[in-house]
Design an enzyme around this catalytic site. Structure first.
Site, PDB file in Angstrom:
ATOM      1  N   ARG A  51       0.826  -1.207   0.000  1.00  0.00           N
ATOM      2  CA  ARG A  51       0.000   0.000   0.000  1.00  0.00           C
ATOM      3  C   ARG A  51       0.866   1.265   0.000  1.00  0.00           C
ATOM      4  O   ARG A  51       0.357   2.365   0.214  1.00  0.00           O
ATOM      5  CB  ARG A  51      -0.943   0.006   1.203  1.00  0.00           C
ATOM      6  CG  ARG A  51      -1.882  -1.181   1.230  1.00  0.00           C
ATOM      7  CD  ARG A  51      -3.150  -0.916   0.416  1.00  0.00           C
ATOM      8  NE  ARG A  51      -3.637  -2.153  -0.168  1.00  0.00           N
ATOM      9  CZ  ARG A  51      -4.056  -2.285  -1.425  1.00  0.00           C
ATOM     10  NH1 ARG A  51      -4.037  -1.271  -2.256  1.00  0.00           N
ATOM     11  NH2 ARG A  51      -4.470  -3.444  -1.880  1.00  0.00           N
ATOM     12  N   HIS A  81      -4.322 -12.163 -15.306  1.00  0.00           N
ATOM     13  CA  HIS A  81      -4.686 -10.869 -15.899  1.00  0.00           C
ATOM     14  C   HIS A  81      -4.983 -10.975 -17.391  1.00  0.00           C
ATOM     15  O   HIS A  81      -5.970 -10.406 -17.855  1.00  0.00           O
ATOM     16  CB  HIS A  81      -3.558  -9.845 -15.693  1.00  0.00           C
ATOM     17  CG  HIS A  81      -3.294  -9.512 -14.260  1.00  0.00           C
ATOM     18  ND1 HIS A  81      -2.305  -8.650 -13.873  1.00  0.00           N
ATOM     19  CD2 HIS A  81      -3.883  -9.949 -13.120  1.00  0.00           C
ATOM     20  CE1 HIS A  81      -2.307  -8.551 -12.550  1.00  0.00           C
ATOM     21  NE2 HIS A  81      -3.253  -9.325 -12.068  1.00  0.00           N
ATOM     22  N   ASP A  96       1.037 -11.758 -16.762  1.00  0.00           N
ATOM     23  CA  ASP A  96       0.291 -12.377 -15.664  1.00  0.00           C
ATOM     24  C   ASP A  96      -0.833 -13.220 -16.281  1.00  0.00           C
ATOM     25  O   ASP A  96      -1.694 -12.679 -16.990  1.00  0.00           O
ATOM     26  CB  ASP A  96      -0.263 -11.281 -14.745  1.00  0.00           C
ATOM     27  CG  ASP A  96      -0.923 -11.831 -13.498  1.00  0.00           C
ATOM     28  OD1 ASP A  96      -1.796 -12.717 -13.631  1.00  0.00           O
ATOM     29  OD2 ASP A  96      -0.586 -11.378 -12.391  1.00  0.00           O
ATOM     30  N   GLU A 117       1.418 -16.054  -7.599  1.00  0.00           N
ATOM     31  CA  GLU A 117       0.784 -15.024  -6.756  1.00  0.00           C
ATOM     32  C   GLU A 117      -0.616 -15.512  -6.419  1.00  0.00           C
ATOM     33  O   GLU A 117      -1.595 -14.767  -6.514  1.00  0.00           O
ATOM     34  CB  GLU A 117       0.672 -13.696  -7.512  1.00  0.00           C
ATOM     35  CG  GLU A 117       1.957 -13.135  -8.043  1.00  0.00           C
ATOM     36  CD  GLU A 117       1.718 -11.887  -8.889  1.00  0.00           C
ATOM     37  OE1 GLU A 117       0.929 -11.960  -9.851  1.00  0.00           O
ATOM     38  OE2 GLU A 117       2.322 -10.860  -8.574  1.00  0.00           O
ATOM     39  N   HIS A 132       8.488  -6.396  -6.811  1.00  0.00           N
ATOM     40  CA  HIS A 132       7.198  -5.850  -7.268  1.00  0.00           C
ATOM     41  C   HIS A 132       6.990  -4.489  -6.607  1.00  0.00           C
ATOM     42  O   HIS A 132       7.125  -4.341  -5.409  1.00  0.00           O
ATOM     43  CB  HIS A 132       6.070  -6.826  -6.896  1.00  0.00           C
ATOM     44  CG  HIS A 132       4.776  -6.573  -7.614  1.00  0.00           C
ATOM     45  ND1 HIS A 132       4.132  -5.356  -7.597  1.00  0.00           N
ATOM     46  CD2 HIS A 132       4.006  -7.395  -8.376  1.00  0.00           C
ATOM     47  CE1 HIS A 132       3.019  -5.443  -8.319  1.00  0.00           C
ATOM     48  NE2 HIS A 132       2.920  -6.672  -8.804  1.00  0.00           N
ATOM     49  N   HIS A 139      -7.141 -13.571  -8.288  1.00  0.00           N
ATOM     50  CA  HIS A 139      -6.297 -14.748  -8.517  1.00  0.00           C
ATOM     51  C   HIS A 139      -6.883 -15.979  -7.820  1.00  0.00           C
ATOM     52  O   HIS A 139      -7.497 -15.853  -6.770  1.00  0.00           O
ATOM     53  CB  HIS A 139      -4.892 -14.510  -7.966  1.00  0.00           C
ATOM     54  CG  HIS A 139      -4.199 -13.331  -8.585  1.00  0.00           C
ATOM     55  ND1 HIS A 139      -2.873 -13.054  -8.370  1.00  0.00           N
ATOM     56  CD2 HIS A 139      -4.645 -12.358  -9.419  1.00  0.00           C
ATOM     57  CE1 HIS A 139      -2.530 -11.963  -9.044  1.00  0.00           C
ATOM     58  NE2 HIS A 139      -3.595 -11.517  -9.680  1.00  0.00           N
ATOM     59  N   TYR A 147       1.285  -1.338  -4.968  1.00  0.00           N
ATOM     60  CA  TYR A 147       0.093  -1.131  -5.798  1.00  0.00           C
ATOM     61  C   TYR A 147      -0.288   0.342  -5.890  1.00  0.00           C
ATOM     62  O   TYR A 147      -0.961   0.756  -6.830  1.00  0.00           O
ATOM     63  CB  TYR A 147      -1.113  -1.881  -5.208  1.00  0.00           C
ATOM     64  CG  TYR A 147      -0.982  -3.373  -5.220  1.00  0.00           C
ATOM     65  CD1 TYR A 147      -0.413  -4.031  -6.311  1.00  0.00           C
ATOM     66  CD2 TYR A 147      -1.438  -4.127  -4.156  1.00  0.00           C
ATOM     67  CE1 TYR A 147      -0.312  -5.398  -6.330  1.00  0.00           C
ATOM     68  CE2 TYR A 147      -1.336  -5.507  -4.169  1.00  0.00           C
ATOM     69  CZ  TYR A 147      -0.773  -6.144  -5.249  1.00  0.00           C
ATOM     70  OH  TYR A 147      -0.680  -7.500  -5.261  1.00  0.00           O
ATOM     71  N   HIS A 172       2.747  -2.169 -12.063  1.00  0.00           N
ATOM     72  CA  HIS A 172       1.478  -1.998 -12.778  1.00  0.00           C
ATOM     73  C   HIS A 172       1.566  -0.653 -13.483  1.00  0.00           C
ATOM     74  O   HIS A 172       1.791   0.359 -12.819  1.00  0.00           O
ATOM     75  CB  HIS A 172       0.301  -2.004 -11.801  1.00  0.00           C
ATOM     76  CG  HIS A 172       0.145  -3.311 -11.075  1.00  0.00           C
ATOM     77  ND1 HIS A 172      -0.837  -3.526 -10.143  1.00  0.00           N
ATOM     78  CD2 HIS A 172       0.842  -4.471 -11.156  1.00  0.00           C
ATOM     79  CE1 HIS A 172      -0.748  -4.777  -9.676  1.00  0.00           C
ATOM     80  NE2 HIS A 172       0.281  -5.359 -10.268  1.00  0.00           N
ATOM     81  N   GLU A 187       3.680  -4.842 -16.268  1.00  0.00           N
ATOM     82  CA  GLU A 187       2.838  -6.023 -16.094  1.00  0.00           C
ATOM     83  C   GLU A 187       1.589  -5.915 -16.972  1.00  0.00           C
ATOM     84  O   GLU A 187       0.977  -4.847 -17.078  1.00  0.00           O
ATOM     85  CB  GLU A 187       2.446  -6.183 -14.617  1.00  0.00           C
ATOM     86  CG  GLU A 187       1.581  -7.420 -14.366  1.00  0.00           C
ATOM     87  CD  GLU A 187       1.450  -7.795 -12.895  1.00  0.00           C
ATOM     88  OE1 GLU A 187       2.108  -7.170 -12.037  1.00  0.00           O
ATOM     89  OE2 GLU A 187       0.673  -8.728 -12.619  1.00  0.00           O
ATOM     90  N   ASP A 197      -9.567  -9.501 -12.157  1.00  0.00           N
ATOM     91  CA  ASP A 197      -8.310  -9.600 -11.392  1.00  0.00           C
ATOM     92  C   ASP A 197      -8.496 -10.190  -9.996  1.00  0.00           C
ATOM     93  O   ASP A 197      -8.198  -9.548  -8.994  1.00  0.00           O
ATOM     94  CB  ASP A 197      -7.606  -8.228 -11.318  1.00  0.00           C
ATOM     95  CG  ASP A 197      -6.196  -8.345 -10.738  1.00  0.00           C
ATOM     96  OD1 ASP A 197      -5.736  -9.471 -10.474  1.00  0.00           O
ATOM     97  OD2 ASP A 197      -5.562  -7.289 -10.548  1.00  0.00           O
ATOM     98  N   HIS A 199       3.827 -14.181 -14.308  1.00  0.00           N
ATOM     99  CA  HIS A 199       3.092 -14.357 -13.054  1.00  0.00           C
ATOM    100  C   HIS A 199       2.120 -15.494 -13.310  1.00  0.00           C
ATOM    101  O   HIS A 199       1.192 -15.351 -14.113  1.00  0.00           O
ATOM    102  CB  HIS A 199       2.319 -13.089 -12.690  1.00  0.00           C
ATOM    103  CG  HIS A 199       3.160 -12.031 -12.057  1.00  0.00           C
ATOM    104  ND1 HIS A 199       2.738 -10.731 -11.928  1.00  0.00           N
ATOM    105  CD2 HIS A 199       4.389 -12.090 -11.481  1.00  0.00           C
ATOM    106  CE1 HIS A 199       3.681 -10.034 -11.307  1.00  0.00           C
ATOM    107  NE2 HIS A 199       4.701 -10.835 -11.036  1.00  0.00           N
TER     108      HIS A 199
HETATM  109 ZN    ZN Z   1      -3.488  -9.456 -10.095  1.00  0.00          ZN
HETATM  110 FE    FE Z   2       0.673 -10.263 -11.233  1.00  0.00          FE
HETATM  111 FE    FE Z   3       1.130  -7.303 -10.003  1.00  0.00          FE
END
Ligand code: ZN
Ligand code: FE
Ligand code: FE
Length: 279
Positions: free
Chosen positions: A37, A179, A176, A256, A67, A226, A70, A107, A142, A224, A211
């Site tokens: 975050r 995704h 991914d 993930e 990574h 997973h 987000y 992202h 990504e 999205d 991913h």
């Molecule tokens: Zn995702």
């Molecule tokens: Fe991913």
């Molecule tokens: Fe990601």
């Protein structure tokens, strides 16, 4: 040999992640550079990094994948948030310059009603402000599910970002599987066609990491969420084709999936068993 790892917690440092990866049968791993975050990153610990580098060398872990948080949104609507994105990525890349063999995935961003063209413009502007020719870390865009106003929902959008970046040689793409399926690419029944399209639009040479996730939702759902390997819309057979595909099997795969560490260990063992290079 299948290069497979999962997302691990970075809270105890690099060596701890390396040891945990080895314990669960992984030969690479992914981690957040800081709290997902956002927030500040831990101070660099040279001793931990040195110990990790020796351990990783010995276990053949490289490349490892960092990574971005987000909250990093290079094409946010306010300048304040775009500055936060730029400063966060610059700081992450500075830190990762101490970890040779690392890649950095982010992202692309959410254009929040400014439109994808404006988003693409902001994202490439940020990359051009940060990336240096001597940059040791490969930066990966990504592929996104297309939730809300996400940029990167199509191969064309990623290509447009790449086209605007000056330091092309340090850029790559992370695909991914959840995704792209959610974005509407049929990796379940038409994997060859999807990869051909990727090659035509972006170039398979740009593809540097996968991913590996199943999806809770059907193709094209733009959700999205997973799912565990083999328990979602993709299913185990599609995932087996993905890890064994000639265009993909030499890339590093990162799970993930919604799992604890024991769950990841099981998935890694399962995938190693399905890998036809295992013999
Ligand atoms: Zn995702
Ligand atoms: Fe991913
Ligand atoms: Fe990601």
């Amino acid at each position: 040999m299948l290069k497979i790892g999962c997302h691990l917690s970075a809270s105890k440092g690099y060596l701890a992640m390396g040891k945990q990866a080895a314990e669960i049968g992984a030969n690479t791993f992914q981690f957040f550079t800081r709290n997902p975050r956002g927030g500040t990153a831990k101070a660099l610990d040279p001793e931990d990094i040195a110990a990790f580098r020796a351990f990783a060398e010995e276990h053949g872990f490289f490349p490892i994948l960092a990574h971005a948080p987000y909250t990093l949104n290079a094409c946010a609507a306010t300048e304040h948030l775009r500055t936060f994105a730029r400063e966060t990525m610059a700081d992450d890349l500075y830190r990762l310059s101490h970890i040779p063999g690392s890649m950095y995935n982010f992202h692309p961003g959410s254009h929040v009603q400014q439109g994808p063209e404006a988003g693409i413009e902001y994202i490439s502007e940020m990359l051009n402000a940060i990336l240096k020719p001597e940059q040791p870390t490969t930066v990966l865009l990504e592929t996104m599910a297309g939730k809300g106003s996400e940029v990167g929902r199509s191969f064309e959008e990623l290509r447009a970002i790449l086209d605007n970046v000056e330091q092309q040689q340090v850029m790559g793409v992370c695909l991914d599987t959840c995704h792209v399926s959610d974005a509407g690419y049929d990796v379940i029944n038409r994997l060859d066609d999807v990869l051909e399209e990727f090659d035509r639009v972006i170039g398979l040479g740009r593809l540097r990491a996968i991913h590996l996730n199943d999806s809770m939702n059907p193709p094209g759902s733009h959700k999205d969420r997973h799912q565990k390997i083999g328990q979602g819309a993709l299913g185990l057979e599609a995932i087996e084709r993905i890890i064994n595909h000639p265009a993909l099997r030499n890339l590093p795969f990162y799970l993930e999936t919604p799992n604890d560490v024991a769950g990841y260990a099981k998935e890694i063992a399962l995938l190693k068993g399905l890998s036809r290079e295992a013999e």
